[in-house]
Design an enzyme around this catalytic site. Structure first.
Site, PDB file in Angstrom:
ATOM      1  N   ASP A 166       0.538  -2.014   0.920  1.00 23.16           N
ATOM      2  CA  ASP A 166       1.610  -2.541   1.764  1.00 23.16           C
ATOM      3  C   ASP A 166       2.061  -1.422   2.697  1.00 23.16           C
ATOM      4  OD1 ASP A 166       1.276  -4.523  -0.156  1.00 23.16           O
ATOM      5  OD2 ASP A 166       3.412  -5.019  -0.214  1.00 23.16           O
ATOM      6  N   LYS A 229       4.069  -9.204   6.355  1.00 26.24           N
ATOM      7  CA  LYS A 229       5.166  -9.189   5.390  1.00 26.24           C
ATOM      8  C   LYS A 229       6.468  -8.915   6.133  1.00 26.24           C
ATOM      9  CE  LYS A 229       6.623  -6.303   1.440  1.00 26.24           C
ATOM     10  NZ  LYS A 229       6.192  -5.211   0.517  1.00 26.24           N
ATOM     11  N   LYS A 265       3.960 -12.799   3.297  1.00 26.82           N
ATOM     12  CA  LYS A 265       4.763 -12.303   2.184  1.00 26.82           C
ATOM     13  C   LYS A 265       6.204 -12.075   2.624  1.00 26.82           C
ATOM     14  CE  LYS A 265       5.149  -8.479  -1.157  1.00 26.82           C
ATOM     15  NZ  LYS A 265       4.503  -7.248  -1.701  1.00 26.82           N
TER      16      LYS A 265
END
Length: 329
Positions: A166, A229, A265
């Site tokens: 991430d 995300k 996400k």
């Protein structure tokens, strides 16, 4: 009441979709991306009232939500012992007696997300489960460390066994409209991730406008992001429905033009079971059922799992329990 579902831990997290290879940076496409804020807010305001999921259907959707959680600990006082406890919760996210009553054995969370220093402990604890370890990287959460160090951090996490990375983008590139710089940065991150899948954290609460969110989403996908995300969870504003709608529609646009599905996400601030149902409804309506799988949708959360487990106990027994009966570790 039986849900009649078994999960094979060896295949539950298999990524069936071909990876997004990215495209050349298309500035005409980026410039065309707009966001009608008032229309977006009206659409999102209707969501909680339009979908009411009850009883067995609600339990099934909550079990689905658990399978999509990146169970996360990102605290300065993290220890290997805490991470091992979190991994045990990821392997058995709901009490065995409740899962047996629901007929839903083998349920796990989508992943475990930790800082780089905790990757080795998580990988060891999850060995043989098929649950991937995700590592936050590239100077998380601000993304302001020197660029070579951010790349080296990715390399180290991948070498330690992280299957998902991430990363955080440089917000200044978005705020300055320097889309080439954002594209080049994201492309370098993707290359250093190698076989590990990369989630691009936009930190949407710091991007200023929904139009910036739309354009940053497209640029990151063009540069090869496997997921986009919302947030690090450390900003003052994290995942929201309007931001989610903008990002989801950018994903849909990208898929329609390229044929490649990119995951989504939302992270930060999603702590109640009822909130997870709203997000799942939004995904189903905007992207369809294929995106309701762990390879294309995740919740970045920690406390969400505890509230879902309480709701499932209420569904089975008719009584709510104290939160401490469903501790993370």
């Amino acid at each position: 009441m039986t849900m009649n579902r078994q999960t094979d831990p060896e295949t539950a997290h298999t990524l069936a979709e071909p990876r997004n290879p990215g495209t050349a940076l298309d500035m005409k496409w980026v410039a065309a991306a707009q966001a009608n804020t008032s229309a977006i807010e009206r659409r999102c305001a209707q969501l909680p009232g339009r979908r009411s999921i009850k009883k067995d259907h609600q339990a099934a959707w909550l079990l689905k939500a658990i399978s999509l959680i990146d169970l996360t600990t990102l605290s300065g006082d993290d220890t290997a012992a805490r991470v091992r406890r979190l991994c045990a919760k990821a392997r058995q996210p709901v009490r065995a007696d409740l899962l047996a009553e629901l007929g839903f054995e083998g349920l796990t969370t989508g992943a475990v997300c930790v800082y780089h220093e905790m990757v080795e402990a998580a990988v060891t604890a999850l060995n043989g489960t098929g649950i991937p370890v995700a590592a936050v990287s590239t100077g998380f959460p601000a993304g302001l460390s020197p660029f070579p160090l951010r790349l080296a951090e990715i390399d180290a996490s991948v070498a330690a066994g992280a299957e998902e990375i991430d990363i955080v983008i440089s917000r200044r590139h978005v705020l300055e409209g320097n889309w080439q710089a954002l594209y080049d940065e994201m492309k370098a991150f993707r290359e250093h991730c190698g076989e590990a899948h990369v989630k691009a954290i936009l930190a949407t609460g710091e991007l200023g406008t929904l139009r910036n969110v739309a354009r940053a989403s497209l640029v990151c996908m063009m540069a090869g992001a496997d997921f986009i995300k919302t947030s690090t969870g450390k900003e003052s504003v994290n995942a929201t429905l309007p931001v989610s709608l903008v990002m989801i529609r950018a994903i849909r646009d990208y898929y329609e033009r390229t044929g490649f599905r990119v995951g989504y996400k939302p992270a930060g601030g999603i702590s109640k079971a009822k909130d997870s149902l709203i997000y799942l409804s939004l995904i189903k309506e905007e992207l369809g059922d294929r995106w309701l799988q762990p390879d294309l949708f995740r919740f970045g959360a920690s406390s969400l799992l505890g509230d879902i487990e309480r709701q499932l106990e209420h569904h089975v027994t008719g009584a709510y329990s104290a939160a401490n009966r469903h501790a993370m570790g």
